[in-house]
Design an enzyme around this catalytic site. Structure first.
Site, PDB file in Angstrom:
ATOM      1  N   GLY A   1      28.873  38.852  34.937  1.00 29.70           N
ATOM      2  CA  GLY A   1      30.019  37.948  35.051  1.00 29.70           C
ATOM      3  C   GLY A   1      29.554  36.521  35.287  1.00 29.70           C
ATOM      4  CG  PHE A   2      31.361  32.019  36.036  1.00 25.80           C
ATOM      5  CD1 PHE A   2      30.451  31.111  35.505  1.00 25.80           C
ATOM      6  CD2 PHE A   2      32.168  31.623  37.102  1.00 25.80           C
ATOM      7  CE1 PHE A   2      30.339  29.827  36.032  1.00 25.80           C
ATOM      8  CE2 PHE A   2      32.070  30.340  37.622  1.00 25.80           C
ATOM      9  CZ  PHE A   2      31.158  29.443  37.097  1.00 25.80           C
TER      10      PHE A   2
ATOM     11  CG  ASP B   1      29.185  43.290  33.854  1.00 23.97           C
ATOM     12  OD1 ASP B   1      29.122  42.281  34.577  1.00 23.97           O
ATOM     13  OD2 ASP B   1      30.146  43.503  33.076  1.00 23.97           O
ATOM     14  CG  ASN B   2      33.356  47.073  32.482  1.00 28.23           C
ATOM     15  OD1 ASN B   2      33.208  45.865  32.639  1.00 28.23           O
ATOM     16  ND2 ASN B   2      34.505  47.684  32.649  1.00 28.23           N
TER      17      ASN B   2
ATOM     18  CG  LEU C   1      29.239  39.698  42.750  1.00 27.47           C
ATOM     19  CD1 LEU C   1      28.358  38.722  41.982  1.00 27.47           C
ATOM     20  CD2 LEU C   1      29.905  38.955  43.884  1.00 27.47           C
TER      21      LEU C   1
ATOM     22  CB  ALA D   1      33.033  39.253  45.288  1.00 25.84           C
TER      23      ALA D   1
ATOM     24  CE1 TYR E   1      41.296  39.721  41.738  1.00 22.94           C
ATOM     25  CE2 TYR E   1      42.165  37.508  42.060  1.00 22.94           C
ATOM     26  CZ  TYR E   1      41.098  38.357  41.911  1.00 22.94           C
ATOM     27  OH  TYR E   1      39.834  37.847  41.935  1.00 22.94           O
TER      28      TYR E   1
END
Ligand code: UDP
Length: 324
Positions: A11-12, A32-33, A77, A118, A150
């Site tokens: 991710g970022f 990570d997917n 994360l 996170a 969220y």
């Protein structure tokens, strides 16, 4: 050698965490997917001999227990992120954000790993405080409005992490990220700075939602990562929960003007109602500013890169990316 697992490592923010850990000399595994993550976030370290990349989901229990083996610490994360994406698919948000966190926490108790969770400033909900402090009440909107799924899912993650800390002594650190920006962030999931920069570089007008008087604080991702790793290296923490972000605020309208000044002063701002952008049942958070006293007292520093510098770095990166 110390070994770190980074879920959401493509991710970022994850990509920067991975680079930082490799620089520290650690052995790093990424899980990570590639749903919102991209391998290009790891371009600089892709062939690093101490990096292992596993493509797969944190919802896959077998894979998760396999990658947890032999790790010393976990940076969790991986999550459904981005207000737009989250508002569009609340089921996925809840499933991705809650159950996998619990299984990772349980495995971390067994394996004795340190655990970074996170979290997000979204947990403060629509509280109208001038500055959000870690011990403030959380104030969500009704369950009929998907946006709050969220923040609520992340609040449950926090409850879980703190419960595992209390019950089993698991060394957890929870970081509530405020707006994190910088090179490599993409605008697909609603994030405002990459959207403004991309539009400006294409010579298009900048789309500001509502009246643009919403207030946010933007921090450069490299400073955020310094805070995250710094907190994970602290022994004897007095607290487990930290706001992580810049406390220097700007309205979205001023942000648009600053991007326009830096890229092309001829461009206009196009004001669009929320319901056109996110659908009829969307509620925005008007003002979001962290109190970072706890972070600064613990680490001796806080994110303070000026917005101008952050914008220049992001524009330079985007220009180069668009030229390729
Ligand atoms: N925003 C905007 N135009 C866009 C994207 C976002 O005016 O193209 C606004 C959005 O309504 C919010 C702020 O910019 O008030 C920050 O949005 P972002 O999605 O980056 O972060 P968050 O809402 O999570 O703070």
């Amino acid at each position: 050698m110390c070994r770190s697992l980074v879920t959401g490592g493509a991710g970022f923010i994850g990509g920067y965490v991975v680079e930082h850990l490799l620089k520290e000399g650690r052995e790093v595994t990424v899980l990570d997917n590639l749903s919102t993550g991209r391998l290009s976030n790891l371009d600089a370290v892709r062939d690093h001999p101490r990096l292992t990349i596993r493509i797969g989901s944190i919802t896959d229990p077998i894979l998760v227990s396999e990658v947890m083996q032999g790790q010393d610490e976990v940076f969790h994360l991986a999550a459904a992120v981005g207000v737009k994406l989250v508002a569009d698919d609340p089921v996925r948000t809840i499933e991705t954000n809650i159950f996998p966190t619990e299984s990772l926490l349980r495995l971390a108790v067994q394996g004795g790993q340190r655990f970074f969770l996170a979290s997000t400033s979204e947990v403060y909900g629509k509280s109208d405080q001038d500055r959000f402090e870690e011990e403030d009440d959380l104030q969500f909107g009704p369950t009929s409005k998907p946006r709050w799924a969220y923040g609520c899912s992340k609040a449950i993650d926090e409850f879980l992490a703190l419960a595992y800390h209390r019950k089993f002594g698991l060394p957890v650190v929870i970081g509530r990220f405020f707006n994190v920006v910088g090179p490599r962030q993409v605008g697909n999931y609603g994030m405002v700075i990459p959207r403004f920069v991309e539009a400006a570089l294409r010579g298009e007008s900048l789309t500001v939602y509502d009246d643009g008087m919403q207030v946010r604080c933007f921090a450069h991702v490299s400073e955020i990562v310094k805070c995250v790793v710094g907190l994970m290296r602290c022994d004897n923490l007095d607290h487990r929960l930290f706001n992580i972000g810049s406390d220097s605020s700007v309205t979205i309208r001023d942000l648009a003007k600053r991007v326009i000044d830096l890229v092309n002063p001829e461009l206009d701002i196009n004001y669009v109602p929320y319901k056109e952008a996110y659908g009829h049942d969307f509620e925005d958070v008007r003002k979001r500013v962290p109190d970072v006293t706890r972070l600064q007292k613990t680490l001796g520093f806080k994110p303070e890169m000026p917005l101008e510098q952050i914008l220049k770095a992001t524009i330079a990166w985007k220009k180069e990316a668009m030229a390729q």
